[in-house]
Design a protein around this motif. Sequence first.
Motif, PDB file in Angstrom:
ATOM      1  N   ALA A 185       1.006  -1.291  -0.233  1.00  0.00           N
ATOM      2  CA  ALA A 185      -0.128   0.064  -0.149  1.00  0.00           C
ATOM      3  C   ALA A 185       0.836   1.193  -0.011  1.00  0.00           C
ATOM      4  N   THR A 186       0.426   2.299  -0.862  1.00  0.00           N
ATOM      5  CA  THR A 186       1.060   3.768  -0.797  1.00  0.00           C
ATOM      6  C   THR A 186       1.002   4.140   0.723  1.00  0.00           C
ATOM      7  N   ASP A 187      -0.167   4.179   1.452  1.00  0.00           N
ATOM      8  CA  ASP A 187      -0.231   4.584   2.514  1.00  0.00           C
ATOM      9  C   ASP A 187      -1.354   3.511   3.533  1.00  0.00           C
ATOM     10  N   THR A 188      -1.126   3.437   4.803  1.00  0.00           N
ATOM     11  CA  THR A 188      -2.126   2.571   5.559  1.00  0.00           C
ATOM     12  C   THR A 188      -2.397   3.397   6.845  1.00  0.00           C
ATOM     13  N   VAL A 189      -3.661   3.410   7.127  1.00  0.00           N
ATOM     14  CA  VAL A 189      -4.105   4.404   8.286  1.00  0.00           C
ATOM     15  C   VAL A 189      -5.171   3.345   9.212  1.00  0.00           C
ATOM     16  N   VAL A 190      -4.733   3.092  10.542  1.00  0.00           N
ATOM     17  CA  VAL A 190      -5.668   2.538  11.279  1.00  0.00           C
ATOM     18  C   VAL A 190      -6.401   3.542  12.066  1.00  0.00           C
ATOM     19  N   VAL A 191      -7.720   3.655  12.078  1.00  0.00           N
ATOM     20  CA  VAL A 191      -8.580   4.510  12.847  1.00  0.00           C
ATOM     21  C   VAL A 191      -8.260   4.382  14.392  1.00  0.00           C
ATOM     22  N   ALA A 192      -8.143   5.457  15.055  1.00  0.00           N
ATOM     23  CA  ALA A 192      -7.916   5.355  16.513  1.00  0.00           C
ATOM     24  C   ALA A 192      -9.279   5.409  17.180  1.00  0.00           C
ATOM     25  N   GLU A 193      -9.374   5.064  18.157  1.00  0.00           N
ATOM     26  CA  GLU A 193     -10.566   4.988  18.930  1.00  0.00           C
ATOM     27  C   GLU A 193     -10.893   6.542  19.104  1.00  0.00           C
ATOM     28  N   GLY A 194     -12.280   6.961  19.025  1.00  0.00           N
ATOM     29  CA  GLY A 194     -12.816   8.288  18.916  1.00  0.00           C
ATOM     30  C   GLY A 194     -12.659   9.196  17.719  1.00  0.00           C
ATOM     31  N   GLU A 195     -11.873   8.602  16.626  1.00  0.00           N
ATOM     32  CA  GLU A 195     -11.790   9.222  15.498  1.00  0.00           C
ATOM     33  C   GLU A 195     -12.834   8.826  14.529  1.00  0.00           C
ATOM     34  N   THR A 196     -13.160   9.683  13.711  1.00  0.00           N
ATOM     35  CA  THR A 196     -14.335   9.414  12.783  1.00  0.00           C
ATOM     36  C   THR A 196     -13.841   9.173  11.191  1.00  0.00           C
ATOM     37  N   ALA A 197     -12.590   9.395  10.878  1.00  0.00           N
ATOM     38  CA  ALA A 197     -12.146   9.699   9.538  1.00  0.00           C
ATOM     39  C   ALA A 197     -10.796   8.985   9.507  1.00  0.00           C
ATOM     40  N   ALA A 198     -10.540   8.660   8.236  1.00  0.00           N
ATOM     41  CA  ALA A 198      -9.078   7.815   7.796  1.00  0.00           C
ATOM     42  C   ALA A 198      -8.554   8.961   6.682  1.00  0.00           C
ATOM     43  N   VAL A 199      -7.633   9.507   7.184  1.00  0.00           N
ATOM     44  CA  VAL A 199      -7.075  10.648   6.244  1.00  0.00           C
ATOM     45  C   VAL A 199      -5.602  10.331   5.488  1.00  0.00           C
ATOM     46  N   PHE A 200      -5.682  10.141   4.514  1.00  0.00           N
ATOM     47  CA  PHE A 200      -4.228   9.958   3.661  1.00  0.00           C
ATOM     48  C   PHE A 200      -3.889  11.549   3.027  1.00  0.00           C
ATOM     49  N   GLU A 201      -2.641  11.871   3.529  1.00  0.00           N
ATOM     50  CA  GLU A 201      -2.188  13.079   3.041  1.00  0.00           C
ATOM     51  C   GLU A 201      -0.982  13.232   2.600  1.00  0.00           C
ATOM     52  N   GLY A 202      -0.381  14.338   1.828  1.00  0.00           N
ATOM     53  CA  GLY A 202       0.928  13.993   1.166  1.00  0.00           C
ATOM     54  C   GLY A 202       0.913  13.325  -0.260  1.00  0.00           C
ATOM     55  N   LEU A 203      -0.243  13.297  -0.774  1.00  0.00           N
ATOM     56  CA  LEU A 203      -0.085  12.448  -2.087  1.00  0.00           C
ATOM     57  C   LEU A 203      -0.037  13.285  -3.210  1.00  0.00           C
ATOM     58  N   ASP A 204       0.438  12.702  -4.226  1.00  0.00           N
ATOM     59  CA  ASP A 204       0.599  13.197  -5.427  1.00  0.00           C
ATOM     60  C   ASP A 204      -0.701  12.884  -6.458  1.00  0.00           C
ATOM     61  N   ASP A 205      -0.871  13.805  -7.449  1.00  0.00           N
ATOM     62  CA  ASP A 205      -2.092  13.557  -8.208  1.00  0.00           C
ATOM     63  C   ASP A 205      -2.091  11.848  -8.974  1.00  0.00           C
ATOM     64  N   GLY A 206      -3.311  11.503  -8.947  1.00  0.00           N
ATOM     65  CA  GLY A 206      -3.323  10.029  -9.528  1.00  0.00           C
ATOM     66  C   GLY A 206      -4.724   9.461  -9.377  1.00  0.00           C
ATOM     67  N   TYR A 207      -4.826   8.084  -9.675  1.00  0.00           N
ATOM     68  CA  TYR A 207      -6.208   7.424  -9.667  1.00  0.00           C
ATOM     69  C   TYR A 207      -6.000   6.234  -8.636  1.00  0.00           C
ATOM     70  N   TRP A 208      -6.674   6.194  -7.380  1.00  0.00           N
ATOM     71  CA  TRP A 208      -6.496   5.804  -6.252  1.00  0.00           C
ATOM     72  C   TRP A 208      -7.553   4.734  -5.847  1.00  0.00           C
ATOM     73  N   LEU A 209      -6.911   3.525  -5.334  1.00  0.00           N
ATOM     74  CA  LEU A 209      -7.833   2.625  -4.880  1.00  0.00           C
ATOM     75  C   LEU A 209      -7.763   2.535  -3.321  1.00  0.00           C
ATOM     76  N   ILE A 210      -8.802   2.522  -2.534  1.00  0.00           N
ATOM     77  CA  ILE A 210      -8.805   2.590  -0.972  1.00  0.00           C
ATOM     78  C   ILE A 210      -9.566   1.302  -0.699  1.00  0.00           C
ATOM     79  N   THR A 211      -9.108   0.301   0.159  1.00  0.00           N
ATOM     80  CA  THR A 211      -9.567  -0.691   0.800  1.00  0.00           C
ATOM     81  C   THR A 211      -9.689  -0.751   2.469  1.00  0.00           C
ATOM     82  N   SER A 212     -10.506  -1.607   2.630  1.00  0.00           N
ATOM     83  CA  SER A 212     -10.578  -1.315   4.179  1.00  0.00           C
ATOM     84  C   SER A 212     -10.760  -3.023   4.867  1.00  0.00           C
ATOM     85  N   THR A 213     -10.416  -3.262   6.362  1.00  0.00           N
ATOM     86  CA  THR A 213     -10.622  -4.486   6.642  1.00  0.00           C
ATOM     87  C   THR A 213     -12.150  -4.700   6.900  1.00  0.00           C
TER      88      THR A 213
END
Length: 165
Positions: free
Chosen positions: A115-143
């Motif tokens: 994966a280009t980046d992986t985010v594990v959502v912490a308790e109490g958070e309501t968003a998974a944020v991927f930052e510092g990306l360049d332009d492109g076409y992206w696939l997002i998956t989750s558990t």
Amino acid sequence: MKHLRKLASLLLAMVMIFSLATTAFADEATKNDSITVNNAKPGETYKLYKLFDLDVDNEIDPKQYSYTINRDWADFFAEDGDGHAHITMDGEYVTAVEAEALAKAAANWAGKPAATDTVVVAEGETAAVFEGLDDGYWLITSTLGTVAMTETTPDKSAVSFNEKN
């Protein structure tokens, strides 16, 4: 005359070095895009994969984009690959995408690169944020089973969507 040639060669070499450095700085400056998954579930892992690179032709029309296959996904999009049937190519450029079928095939592909980046959502958070990306076409998956695709461009550098699982 010998000294003039040496001086001209030295100046030309310096111009080439400075132009390469400017290109490297410009490439780094483009990595300011972000993708946000709203309503993300705490404890779940969200992964981001870049399928296509975006090329912008600033000389002709800065709003005209071309997509090329990200080299990490070359096997997936090869003629005998799982993704080939879900895209249309014109030379090296991707011209059409069957987004839903492509997203499912890419998410299930056994040879999937890291994966280009992986985010594990912490308790109490309501968003998974991927930052510092360049332009492109992206696939997002989750558990949770999320499979989504989106693009980031110079005109659309901050993208968000809602988790529906």
